[in-house]
Each structure stands twice: as structure tokens, then as C-alpha cells.
Design an enzyme around this catalytic site. Structure first.
Site, mmCIF file in Angstrom:
data_model
loop_
_atom_site.group_PDB
_atom_site.id
_atom_site.type_symbol
_atom_site.label_atom_id
_atom_site.label_comp_id
_atom_site.label_asym_id
_atom_site.label_seq_id
_atom_site.Cartn_x
_atom_site.Cartn_y
_atom_site.Cartn_z
ATOM 1 C CB CYS A 8 -0.828 -0.123 1.196
ATOM 2 S SG CYS A 8 -1.624 1.726 1.477
ATOM 3 C CB CYS A 36 -0.655 2.169 4.212
ATOM 4 S SG CYS A 36 -1.877 1.833 3.276
ATOM 5 C CG ASP A 37 2.805 1.478 4.555
ATOM 6 O OD1 ASP A 37 2.681 1.377 5.203
ATOM 7 O OD2 ASP A 37 3.339 0.179 4.620
HETATM 8 C C1 LIG Z 1 -0.204 -4.782 4.835
HETATM 9 C C2 LIG Z 1 -1.321 -3.549 5.039
HETATM 10 C C3 LIG Z 1 -0.844 -2.750 5.704
HETATM 11 C C4 LIG Z 1 -2.173 -1.384 5.547
HETATM 12 N N1 LIG Z 1 -2.015 -0.653 5.828
HETATM 13 C C5 LIG Z 1 -2.734 0.203 6.160
HETATM 14 C C6 LIG Z 1 -2.208 1.452 6.029
HETATM 15 O O1 LIG Z 1 -1.664 1.663 7.027
HETATM 16 N N2 LIG Z 1 -3.858 2.552 6.233
HETATM 17 C C7 LIG Z 1 -4.893 1.786 6.238
HETATM 18 O O2 LIG Z 1 -5.834 2.935 6.237
HETATM 19 N N3 LIG Z 1 -5.085 1.095 5.275
HETATM 20 C C8 LIG Z 1 -4.111 -0.038 5.530
HETATM 21 N N4 LIG Z 1 -4.346 -0.904 4.569
HETATM 22 C C9 LIG Z 1 -5.794 -1.506 4.351
HETATM 23 C C10 LIG Z 1 -6.415 -1.465 5.474
HETATM 24 O O3 LIG Z 1 -6.146 -2.401 6.025
HETATM 25 C C11 LIG Z 1 -7.540 -2.062 4.894
HETATM 26 O O4 LIG Z 1 -8.282 -0.870 3.578
HETATM 27 C C12 LIG Z 1 -9.032 -2.312 6.354
HETATM 28 O O5 LIG Z 1 -8.516 -3.573 6.446
HETATM 29 C C13 LIG Z 1 -10.382 -2.899 5.327
HETATM 30 O O6 LIG Z 1 -10.733 -2.660 5.575
HETATM 31 P P1 LIG Z 1 -12.433 -4.604 5.624
HETATM 32 O O7 LIG Z 1 -12.412 -4.126 7.292
HETATM 33 O O8 LIG Z 1 -12.910 -3.642 4.381
HETATM 34 O O9 LIG Z 1 -11.766 -5.898 5.776
HETATM 35 P P2 LIG Z 1 -10.543 -6.328 6.089
HETATM 36 O O10 LIG Z 1 -10.097 -5.167 7.527
HETATM 37 O O11 LIG Z 1 -9.622 -7.300 4.971
HETATM 38 O O12 LIG Z 1 -11.522 -8.090 6.955
HETATM 39 C C14 LIG Z 1 -11.841 -8.488 6.832
HETATM 40 C C15 LIG Z 1 -12.034 -9.510 7.621
HETATM 41 O O13 LIG Z 1 -13.115 -10.789 6.742
HETATM 42 C C16 LIG Z 1 -13.282 -11.956 7.849
HETATM 43 N N5 LIG Z 1 -13.969 -13.177 6.295
HETATM 44 C C17 LIG Z 1 -12.990 -12.933 6.095
HETATM 45 N N6 LIG Z 1 -14.040 -13.827 5.361
HETATM 46 C C18 LIG Z 1 -15.006 -14.502 6.074
HETATM 47 C C19 LIG Z 1 -16.194 -15.341 5.524
HETATM 48 N N7 LIG Z 1 -16.313 -16.584 5.439
HETATM 49 N N8 LIG Z 1 -16.470 -15.504 6.847
HETATM 50 C C20 LIG Z 1 -16.529 -14.661 8.546
HETATM 51 N N9 LIG Z 1 -15.286 -14.187 7.893
HETATM 52 C C21 LIG Z 1 -14.329 -13.865 6.448
HETATM 53 C C22 LIG Z 1 -11.108 -11.959 8.496
HETATM 54 O O14 LIG Z 1 -11.747 -12.689 8.864
HETATM 55 C C23 LIG Z 1 -11.381 -10.475 8.027
HETATM 56 O O15 LIG Z 1 -11.882 -10.208 10.082
HETATM 57 C C24 LIG Z 1 -3.132 -1.855 4.911
HETATM 58 C C25 LIG Z 1 -3.068 -2.948 4.279
HETATM 59 C C26 LIG Z 1 -1.939 -4.277 3.889
HETATM 60 C C27 LIG Z 1 -2.600 -6.172 3.480
#
Ligand SMILES: Cc1cc2nc3c(=O)[nH]c(=O)nc-3n(C[C@H](O)[C@H](O)[C@H](O)COP(=O)(O)OP(=O)(O)OC[C@H]3O[C@@H](n4cnc5c(N)ncnc54)[C@H](O)[C@@H]3O)c2cc1C
Length: 317
Positions: free
Chosen positions: A141, A144-145
């Protein structure tokens, strides 16, 4: 089916979108359960430092941030259940509009509404040391970084719109950007390609693949293989940004809600309930919906909106 497993709302996923939805449901007295999935806390839990989430002047560890939000949810009395959702169906109760949510362990829960927040999985390079180096020079990202690499040398892997966008963004404040792309041409739109091709700070390595990540405490260099000349070179860099794509976690919804070709959930057909999917009563938020701008604050904001819209939909039942 027993009475005690009937919910007003089931939130699938425990990242920023799901947990924020749960906070808003709890405060509106909506009987809710969060199904945490195989990554409780979501993607942010694997990043050591989040610098762009408002409220933390010195940044915050990704794991700490998500565990704090999870505790906030628990303090409001919301149940967070370990488990993975396998299937959602509404054919059993079409008139009462009750959904049956089936978990991989065979448990079945009934609910009047669902909020899907299952995120999108980053496609990494599948190389040794990759997991250890995330947040230590390796990132998925640039937004982010990127700022951690001011005046440093970085590389971007990929050839699509995101990779080109990331390279052009990083070139604004880093010393030099290498683009490593395994083909001879980009897949990105002409507009995005132009930004890269015309930028003197960006050097493109065509027909090139990253084969090795080097470094102990942090990434120091990568080994790059040219698939045309078969030559191998070591490139010294401070940071590597992997931009080869994401897979939305939505397979279990196929046939139930409309998905894009890329797998993202389509929402927004209903003007007033913009987070509702093509199936009434199923809402979606966060990275499983968004094709661009995957950010925690956006996911959290959308989780809030999905909860408020689900509440207004439930109020009309
Ligand atoms: C390495 C990394 C660093 C990042 N750094 C940043 C940062 O510094 N700042 C920033 O703003 N963003 C950052 N991001 C992006 C950010 O993490 C995502 O945009 C954010 O987490 C998305 O949130 P979400 O709730 O949509 O999904 P996610 O955080 O992906 O959560 C998805 C959830 O769904 C659950 N799940 C999946 N399938 C199922 C299922 N079948 N049944 C039940 N549960 C399920 C998973 O267990 C998880 O809990 C980063 C991403 C990564 C990979």
C-alpha cells in the site's frame, strides 16, 4: 431452529468495516453478532505501524488499533464469534425475509439482515521471507506506507493501473523508483502509463520478475530475473511495493448477490440505501466493495453507513 440464535443483524468480518458496523448497531439496540473469520481484526493486524488513521499523532500499531476497536465492540455487549461463513440463503424463509447464515462448522444462524465486510486479500509474491518483511520495507500500500520512504530508493512490482499509480505517487517524494514488470508492456490505462513513462525518476525493468527478497531486520535488496535474457541482477532498495492485485473474499456470495467481474460486491442500486446489495436486506462495506482506495478509514466509514442504512431498512420491515 432454536429461538436464541435469531439476530437482527449478522456482521460478517471483523476488520474496520465490520467492527464499526457492530458499534453502531450496538448503540441502536440491534441484536447483532460479528462472525470474525480467519483473520480476527482484519488486514491491519499484520502491519506494524498505521500512520494515517486519525486520532493517533504518533501512529499506532495495526494489531493494537484493531484489538482496541474489538474491545470497544465487546464493551458495548456485542457478541464476536469465531467462525467462517460458508453460505447465506434466503430460500427457506422467503416471505418473512429471514436469512440463514451457515458457518463452516455446520452452525446455522437466523437473521433479518446481513452486513458483509469480508475484505480483499492482497496478492503477494509468494517468496520466502515475505511474511517477515511486511512492514519492514515490504508493503502492499503506497498510500499507507509511502511516506516512510522519503528520499529513499524503492521499487514497485506490477503493470496495472494500481502499480502505475503507486509508482507515480512514490516518485513525488522518493529518490528513485524502479518498476518491475514481468511483461513487455503495461496493462494499465494509457493515462496511467503516461504518468510513469514520462517521469524521469521512474526506471522500468521490463520482462522482469522478483525472485528473492534479502534482508534480516529490514529489506535491503531484491534479486530480479529477466525472463527474456535469463539474466539475474541484485537491486539495492529500501522499499518494495507489491501491486499485483487483490482478490475480494466474496465467492460464498455467488448466486446470491450481484458481483463485478473482479469479484467485488455491487452496491448502490438503491439511491437511499447506497450500501445495500442487489438482495434486499444484505448490505456490504469496505474492501469487498471498493475497487480503489482500500483504506481503513474508508472501510470504517462505510461500515458505519451500512449499519445506519441496515437500521433504517429494519425499521421499515
Ligand atoms: C500490509 C497492509 C498494510 C496496510 N496498511 C494500511 C494503513 O497503514 N492505513 C490504512 O488505512 N490502510 C492500510 N491497509 C489497508 C487496510 O488494512 C484495509 O483497507 C482495511 O483493513 C479494509 O477493512 P475491511 O474491514 O473492509 O476488511 P479487512 O480488514 O480485510 O477484514 C476482513 C474481515 O473479514 C473476515 N472474513 C473473510 N472471509 C470471511 C468469512 N467467509 N466469514 C467470516 N469472516 C470472514 C476476515 O477474517 C477479516 O476479519 C493495509 C493493508 C495491508 C494488507
Amino acid at each position: 431452529m432454536s429461538e436464541n440464535i435469531k439476530y437482527d443483524s449478522i456482521v460478517i468480518g471483523s476488520g474496520p468495516a465490520g467492527l464499526t458496523a457492530a458499534i453502531y448497531h450496538a448503540r441502536a439496540n440491534i441484536k447483532t453478532v460479528v462472525i470474525a473469520g480467519n483473520q480476527p481484526g482484519g488486514q491491519l493486524t499484520i502491519t506494524p505501524m498505521v500512520d494515517n488513521y486519525p486520532g493517533f499523532p504518533n501512529g499506532v500499531g495495526g494489531f493494537k488499533l484493531m484489538m482496541d476497536i474489538q474491545n470497544q465492540v465487546k464493551n458495548f455487549g456485542v457478541e464476536i464469534r469465531q467462525g467462517i461463513v460458508k453460505k447465506i440463503s434466503n430460500d427457506k424463509f422467503p416471505i418473512s425475509k429471514i436469512f440463514e447464515v451457515e458457518l463452516e462448522n455446520g452452525e446455522k444462524l437466523e437473521t433479518k439482515s446481513v452486513i458483509v465486510t469480508t475484505g480483499a486479500i492482497v496478492k503477494w509474491l509468494n517468496l520466502p521471507k515475505e511474511k517477515e518483511l511486511i512492514g519492514k520495507g515490504l508493503s502492499s500500500c503506497a498510500t499507507c506506507d509511502g511516506m516512510f520512504f522519503r528520499d529513499k530508493t524503492v521499487a514497485v512490482v506490477g503493470g496495472g493501473d494500481t502499480a502505475c499509480e503507486d509508482a507515480a505517487f512514490l516518485a513525488k517524494f522518493t529518490k528513485k523508483v524502479y518498476m518491475i514488470h514481468r511483461r513487455e508492456e503495461f496493462r494499465a490505462s494509457m493515462a496511467e502509463q503516461k504518468k510513469v513513462l514520462e517521469n524521469p525518476k521512474i526506471e522500468i525493468w521490463w520482462n522482469s520478475e522478483v525472485k528473492e527478497l534479502n534482508g534480516k531486520e529490514k529489506l535491503t535488496s531484491i534479486k530480479v530475473f529477466n525472463n527474456k535474457t535469463r539474466e539475474e541482477k541484485t537491486l539495492e532498495i529500501d522499499g518494495l511495493f507489491v501491486a499485483i492485485g487483490y482478490s475480494p473474499v466474496t465467492k460464498f456470495l455467488e448466486g446470491l448477490v450481484e458481483l463485478r467481474e473482479s469479484g467485488q460486491i455491487i452496491t448502490g442500486k438503491n439511491e437511499k440505501l447506497t450500501t445495500m446489495t442487489s438482495t434486499e436486506g444484505i448490505f456490504a462495506a469496505g474492501d469487498c466493495v471498493n475497487e480503489n482506495h482500500r483504506q481503513a478509514i474508508i472501510a470504517a466509514g462505510e461500515g458505519c453507513r451500512a449499519a445506519l442504512e441496515a437500521q433504517s431498512w429494519l425499521g421499515r420491515l
